[in-house]
Design an enzyme around this catalytic site. Structure first.
Site, PDB file in Angstrom:
ATOM      1  N   GLU A  32     -67.911 158.975 -68.031  1.00 23.97           N
ATOM      2  CA  GLU A  32     -66.457 158.974 -68.229  1.00 23.97           C
ATOM      3  C   GLU A  32     -65.846 157.575 -68.106  1.00 23.97           C
ATOM      4  OE1 GLU A  32     -63.850 161.091 -69.104  1.00 23.97           O
ATOM      5  OE2 GLU A  32     -65.521 162.257 -69.857  1.00 23.97           O
ATOM      6  N   HIS A  34     -67.154 154.688 -69.141  1.00 19.89           N
ATOM      7  CA  HIS A  34     -67.268 154.046 -70.455  1.00 19.89           C
ATOM      8  C   HIS A  34     -66.294 154.684 -71.448  1.00 19.89           C
ATOM      9  CE1 HIS A  34     -71.518 153.512 -68.908  1.00 19.89           C
ATOM     10  NE2 HIS A  34     -71.199 152.275 -69.212  1.00 19.89           N
ATOM     11  N   GLN A  58     -80.112 139.978 -67.792  1.00 17.44           N
ATOM     12  CA  GLN A  58     -79.249 140.122 -66.603  1.00 17.44           C
ATOM     13  C   GLN A  58     -79.939 140.863 -65.472  1.00 17.44           C
ATOM     14  OE1 GLN A  58     -76.233 142.395 -69.009  1.00 17.44           O
ATOM     15  NE2 GLN A  58     -75.941 143.511 -67.107  1.00 17.44           N
ATOM     16  N   GLY A 144     -64.641 147.309 -67.287  1.00 17.06           N
ATOM     17  CA  GLY A 144     -64.174 148.149 -66.185  1.00 17.06           C
ATOM     18  C   GLY A 144     -63.939 147.345 -64.913  1.00 17.06           C
ATOM     19  N   VAL A 173     -63.037 154.709 -62.952  1.00 14.01           N
ATOM     20  CA  VAL A 173     -62.974 156.180 -63.034  1.00 14.01           C
ATOM     21  C   VAL A 173     -63.870 156.733 -61.932  1.00 14.01           C
ATOM     22  CG1 VAL A 173     -63.380 158.194 -64.497  1.00 14.01           C
ATOM     23  CG2 VAL A 173     -62.557 156.061 -65.506  1.00 14.01           C
ATOM     24  N   SER A 182     -70.966 155.492 -62.322  1.00 13.70           N
ATOM     25  CA  SER A 182     -71.921 154.437 -62.631  1.00 13.70           C
ATOM     26  C   SER A 182     -73.173 155.080 -63.207  1.00 13.70           C
ATOM     27  CB  SER A 182     -72.277 153.681 -61.340  1.00 13.70           C
ATOM     28  OG  SER A 182     -73.481 152.959 -61.513  1.00 13.70           O
ATOM     29  N   SER A 183     -73.791 154.396 -64.151  1.00 15.13           N
ATOM     30  CA  SER A 183     -75.044 154.931 -64.715  1.00 15.13           C
ATOM     31  C   SER A 183     -76.096 155.055 -63.623  1.00 15.13           C
ATOM     32  CB  SER A 183     -75.560 154.012 -65.818  1.00 15.13           C
ATOM     33  OG  SER A 183     -74.560 153.815 -66.783  1.00 15.13           O
TER      34      SER A 183
HETATM   35  O1  PAF Z   1     -71.466 146.243 -67.625  1.00 16.45           O
HETATM   36  C1  PAF Z   1     -72.413 146.338 -68.436  1.00 16.45           C
HETATM   37  O2  PAF Z   1     -72.769 147.432 -68.883  1.00 16.45           O
HETATM   38  C2  PAF Z   1     -73.141 145.087 -68.877  1.00 16.45           C
HETATM   39  O3  PAF Z   1     -73.222 144.161 -67.849  1.00 16.45           O
HETATM   40  C3  PAF Z   1     -72.580 144.454 -70.156  1.00 16.45           C
HETATM   41  C4  PAF Z   1     -71.156 143.951 -69.973  1.00 16.45           C
HETATM   42  C5  PAF Z   1     -72.603 145.466 -71.291  1.00 16.45           C
HETATM   43  C6  PAF Z   1     -73.434 143.258 -70.564  1.00 16.45           C
HETATM   44  O4  PAF Z   1     -74.761 143.624 -70.776  1.00 16.45           O
END
Ligand code: PAF
Length: 281
Positions: A32, A34, A58, A144, A173, A182-183
């Site tokens: 939700e 996203h 990352q 977010g 959210v 969060s995923s």
């Molecule tokens: O927040 C995320 O999902 C990631 O850090 C992003 C901004 C898509 C960059 O990979």
């Protein structure tokens, strides 16, 4: 809704989109949070582009790149339902072709909080977001507040590099018990899932203290710490009450502040935050 995998396909389809174009970069396994970004883009823009790319640069060597949750068919069904126009789902080689060696690094802002504990993380984020923005060329991009430092880094980078778009940071959210969506919540077992509500509980108690007049940074950090200590499954990584521009720890809140934390629940590291004295990042 069109789904494309290559930069040239994306550029072809992008040309046919009505302006302004809103962009939501994601790593997939949508929830939700996203979808609230997609909805905001749909409200404010004529077209909406979403990217789904689990960005390897990352993730640290000890982090969860390979086990990061993925479910593309489910993501695409959710995006279709929200009226997304175009979805970009590149392979890693499309974003980082052979010989790739150019990175984007925000300096001071990335030395604290998440940046201090996850070396190279924001270099990876800033680099991939720059690449994606160059490919998609949106007028607005949505991120977010839950990933507050990330949003600040992206805003700073867009300002410093004079990228011609607006970054819109949207509210976190939450689940019914306050847990920020969060995923990574999917890693929690039922007992841990219950314990995870301690994060927002701690933040909300401190937020109430701020509303009642508490302005001492250490007192506010302590209030969060005390609430978390009541939850045996929680292990604090950091609790911060920091300036919104520099992310330096505050003794006293004069203007606004970012009250944020990272906490392990079992093996899962979760982050959350509230803004004090301001409405948005
Ligand atoms: O927040 C995320 O999902 C990631 O850090 C992003 C901004 C898509 C960059 O990979």
């Amino acid at each position: 809704m069109k789904v494309v995998k290559t930069i040239s396909e994306l550029r072809d389809s992008r040309r046919g989109l009505k302006e302004p174009v809103g962009f939501v970069p994601t790593m997939g396994f949508l929830h939700e949070g996203h979808l609230s970004l997609v909805r905001r883009s749909r409200e404010e823009c004529q077209s909406t582009v979403v990217s789904i790319f689990v960005n390897p640069t990352q993730f640290g060597p000890q982090e969860d790149l390979t086990r990061y949750p993925r479910d593309l068919p489910r993501d695409l069904a959710m995006l279709e339902k929200e009226g997304t126009d175009l979805v970009f789902v590149p392979e890693a080689g499309e974003i980082y072709p052979r010989g790739f060696q150019t990175y984007v690094q925000a300096e001071e802002l990335t030395k604290r909080l998440e940046g201090a504990l996850r070396p190279g993380h924001f270099r990876g984020v800033a680099t991939v977001v720059t690449i994606l923005l160059n490919i998609v060329q949106p007028q607005r991009a949505y991120c977010g507040q839950k990933d507050a430092q990330q949003s600040l880094v992206i805003k700073r980078m867009v300002q410093d590099l004079n990228l011609p778009l607006e970054i819109v940071a949207c509210p976190t959210v939450r689940e019914e018990d306050g847990l920020a969506m969060s995923s990574r919540n999917v890693y929690l077992n039922p007992q841990e899932r219950k314990a995870a509500s301690a994060l927002s509980r701690g933040l909300f108690v401190a937020e109430k203290a701020f509303q009642d007049g508490e302005r001492d940074g250490e007192q506010l950090r302590n209030i969060v710490r005390q609430t978390l200590k009541e939850e045996p499954l929680a292990r604090i990584d950091y609790i911060s009450c920091a300036d919104l521009e520099t992310l330096q720890e505050l003794q006293r809140i004069e203007r606004g502040a970012l009250l944020s934390l990272a906490v392990f629940i079992g093996k899962t590291r979760l982050i959350d935050n509230v803004l004090l004295g301001v409405d948005s990042l």
